[in-house]
Design a protein around this motif. Structure first.
Motif, mmCIF file in Angstrom:
data_model
loop_
_atom_site.group_PDB
_atom_site.id
_atom_site.type_symbol
_atom_site.label_atom_id
_atom_site.label_comp_id
_atom_site.label_asym_id
_atom_site.label_seq_id
_atom_site.Cartn_x
_atom_site.Cartn_y
_atom_site.Cartn_z
ATOM 1 N N ASN A 60 -10.220 1.376 -9.457
ATOM 2 C CA ASN A 60 -9.339 2.151 -10.323
ATOM 3 C C ASN A 60 -7.866 1.745 -10.288
ATOM 4 O OD1 ASN A 60 -9.153 3.442 -7.922
ATOM 5 N ND2 ASN A 60 -8.893 5.577 -8.955
ATOM 6 N N HIS A 61 -7.644 0.437 -9.841
ATOM 7 C CA HIS A 61 -6.264 -0.019 -9.511
ATOM 8 C C HIS A 61 -5.640 -0.382 -11.126
ATOM 9 C CE1 HIS A 61 -6.904 0.530 -5.473
ATOM 10 N NE2 HIS A 61 -5.674 -0.040 -5.225
ATOM 11 N N ASN A 62 -5.666 0.584 -12.057
ATOM 12 C CA ASN A 62 -5.359 0.220 -13.362
ATOM 13 C C ASN A 62 -4.097 1.090 -13.926
ATOM 14 O OD1 ASN A 62 -6.095 2.842 -13.863
ATOM 15 N ND2 ASN A 62 -7.795 2.335 -15.365
ATOM 16 N N MET B 29 0.191 -3.096 -6.957
ATOM 17 C CA MET B 29 -0.441 -3.476 -5.659
ATOM 18 C C MET B 29 -1.503 -4.594 -5.579
ATOM 19 S SD MET B 29 -0.087 0.060 -3.458
ATOM 20 C CE MET B 29 -1.724 0.744 -4.467
ATOM 21 N N ALA B 30 -2.257 -4.497 -6.632
ATOM 22 C CA ALA B 30 -3.422 -5.444 -6.989
ATOM 23 C C ALA B 30 -2.940 -6.987 -7.245
ATOM 24 C CB ALA B 30 -4.283 -5.067 -7.937
ATOM 25 N N ASN C 127 0.916 -1.182 0.052
ATOM 26 C CA ASN C 127 -0.041 0.065 -0.090
ATOM 27 C C ASN C 127 0.899 1.351 -0.017
ATOM 28 O OD1 ASN C 127 -2.175 2.091 0.551
ATOM 29 N ND2 ASN C 127 -3.148 0.321 1.542
ATOM 30 N N THR D 189 -8.439 -6.683 -10.678
ATOM 31 C CA THR D 189 -7.772 -5.315 -10.187
ATOM 32 C C THR D 189 -9.079 -4.602 -9.595
ATOM 33 O OG1 THR D 189 -8.260 -4.627 -12.533
ATOM 34 C CG2 THR D 189 -5.905 -5.024 -11.550
ATOM 35 N N GLY E 107 -1.298 1.116 -8.779
ATOM 36 C CA GLY E 107 -2.421 0.404 -8.654
ATOM 37 C C GLY E 107 -2.474 -0.927 -8.799
ATOM 38 N N MET E 108 -1.923 -1.294 -10.030
ATOM 39 C CA MET E 108 -1.925 -2.433 -10.699
ATOM 40 C C MET E 108 -1.060 -3.616 -10.223
ATOM 41 S SD MET E 108 -1.550 -4.260 -14.665
ATOM 42 C CE MET E 108 0.006 -4.734 -14.201
#
Length: 450
Positions: free
Chosen positions: A134-136, A143-144, A30, A131, A140-141
């Motif tokens: 909005n983890h794109n 971390m996903a 995170n 994902t 974000g990706m």
């Protein structure tokens, strides 16, 4: 998700660690010290604010370790030259270690909906991860991926961008077995120059494709159909207007209860129904059908998943409130998605009011595109409330398109818009709220309903 030791992560990203913390492990990552969960890796990013300033808070909130470029104290940490790049390297190796199949999804409009539909179809047969929200992007990706359960069989990863080489980077991390490009629109044209540039950026998804992988493409899209002979990978086209596609939709029926159509795959034909309004969802569903077929999901399960599909919050939510019918579509907007939302509004009974925020990242095409949306509004809505620096262009387009000038208003203040709307709107009206994410049209809706 699996525990990753600092020694393992440091080896993956070329970082250094204090040997006494080599066996310290973390679960997930995170970059927000306020939202860090106990046991996660805190990623100290350097941007508008330096994440290193929040290391003490992250540790206090339960971070197991820190990914950073420098240290000020004694705590478990992986020290690297660039935390963003290191995060991607760790995620890439974790993706390899888990060994799941990956479906990578990109496009100008509808990426998230398509990702959700594909995941729903695949969940009928596999253990699936996707994902979230909005983890794109490049933070974000990865971390996903680091939050994906170890027993995941298929991951559906959304890949977004607004500059060249961003999709290439995400694809190198996710390494998709199946890539999906849902369309080429005009969002982000400010940074990419033209629709040809946008297509070039989206096709970067092929750079990370695993050996033997394939790509699924929208054959109705005038920018994607012409590249069919230039791709050096196995490709499958889907469409509802181009009957040369391998997977086609025919017999489309649409009403306020949703959509239904017949799918032809060359080997079989079957009926699909969706509890969604708007013909643009047909192509999202066809992408999900193709992904399901390629990964061995039965047509019965594909149809069952799509029939029960519900979209994410903020994406064309239709509900009743205070006597109004509200269409809440505030997550994002570009010319194509704005036109699709107005088409849904245009089919509603009652007085139709379009409440539209600006579409961002259109560069020197902004004035023209907003004017054109105004013209569409004149055909689909009875009244127009436009908000943002380009609101006058929207109103001009609406008046030129035949809307009474008294029914088209421009606002530079969101609260003023909401207040004026409260005076005008009456029970029985249908109101569409839509705009780019940065315009926060959900706040205008909240003020209106308050």
């Amino acid at each position: 998700m699996a525990e990753i030791t600092l020694a393992q992560a440091a080896r993956w990203c070329g970082g250094t660690i204090d040997p006494k913390y080599a066996n310290r492990s973390f679960l997930g990552a995170n970059n927000d010290s306020r939202k860090i969960e106990p046991g996660q890796l805190f990623v100290a990013l350097q941007g508008a604010r330096d994440g290193h300033d929040f290391i003490p808070m992250a540790i206090e909130n339960g971070a197991a370790a820190v990914l950073c470029t420098h240290m000020d104290g004694d705590y478990p940490a992986i020290v690297v030259e660039d935390t963003r790049i290191a995060l991607g390297q760790i995620a890439r190796e974790e993706r390899k270690r888990i060994g799941m199949k990956v479906v990578g999804v990109t496009g100008s409009v509808g990426k998230s909906t398509t990702k959700e539909m594909i995941a729903s179809v695949l969940e009928t047969t596999y253990r699936v991860a996707k994902t979230p929200a909005n983890h794109n992007n490049d933070i974000g990706m990865p971390m996903a991926i680091l939050s994906i359960p170890e027993d995941t069989e298929v991951a559906v990863l959304e890949m977004g961008m607004n500059h060249f080489r961003e999709i290439a980077y995400l694809s190198s991390i996710g390494q998709p077995d199946v890539a999906v490009i849902i369309n080429i629109g005009t969002m982000h044209i400010e940074h990419l120059g033209s629709k040809e540039g946008i297509r070039q950026a989206k096709l970067e998804i092929l750079e990370g494709l695993r050996p033997g992988g394939m790509i699924l493409l929208n054959g109705d899209d005038e920018m994607l159909w012409p590249v069919r002979g230039d791709l050096n990978v196995r490709s499958v086209y889907f469409g509802s207007e181009n009957d040369q596609c391998a997977v086609c939709a025919t017999d489309l029926k649409a009403d306020e209860n949703g959509l239904s159509f017949r799918v032809h795959t060359g080997c079989e034909a079957f009926d699909v129904s969706l509890a969604l309004e708007g013909q643009h969802y047909v192509l999202d569903a066809l992408a999900a059908v193709c992904a399901g077929i390629q990964l061995g999901v039965s047509t019965e399960r594909i149809c069952e998943a799509l029939q029960g599909f519900q979209n994410m919050a903020g994406r064309q939510e239709i509900f009743q409130a205070n006597g109004y019918t509200i269409i809440k579509d505030c997550y994002n907007a570009g010319p194509e998605s704005m036109a699709a939302a107005l088409a849904v509004l245009g089919k509603k009974s009652g007085r139709r009011i379009a409440v539209l925020g600006d579409m961002l990242e259109l560069g020197n095409r902004a004035a023209q595109e907003h004017y054109l949306i105004g013209g569409i509004s004149a055909d689909k809505a009875d009244m127009l409330f436009a908000y943002g620096p380009n609101s006058e262009n929207v109103v001009s387009g609406a008046v030129a398109g035949g809307m009474n000038a008294d029914n088209a208003r421009a606002f530079e203040d969101r609260q003023e818009l909401a207040a004026a709307l409260k005076v005008i709107a009456k029970p029985g009206d249908v109101l569409l709220f839509k705009g780019s994410h940065g315009m926060h049209m959900e706040l205008a809706l909240e003020s209106f309903l308050a």
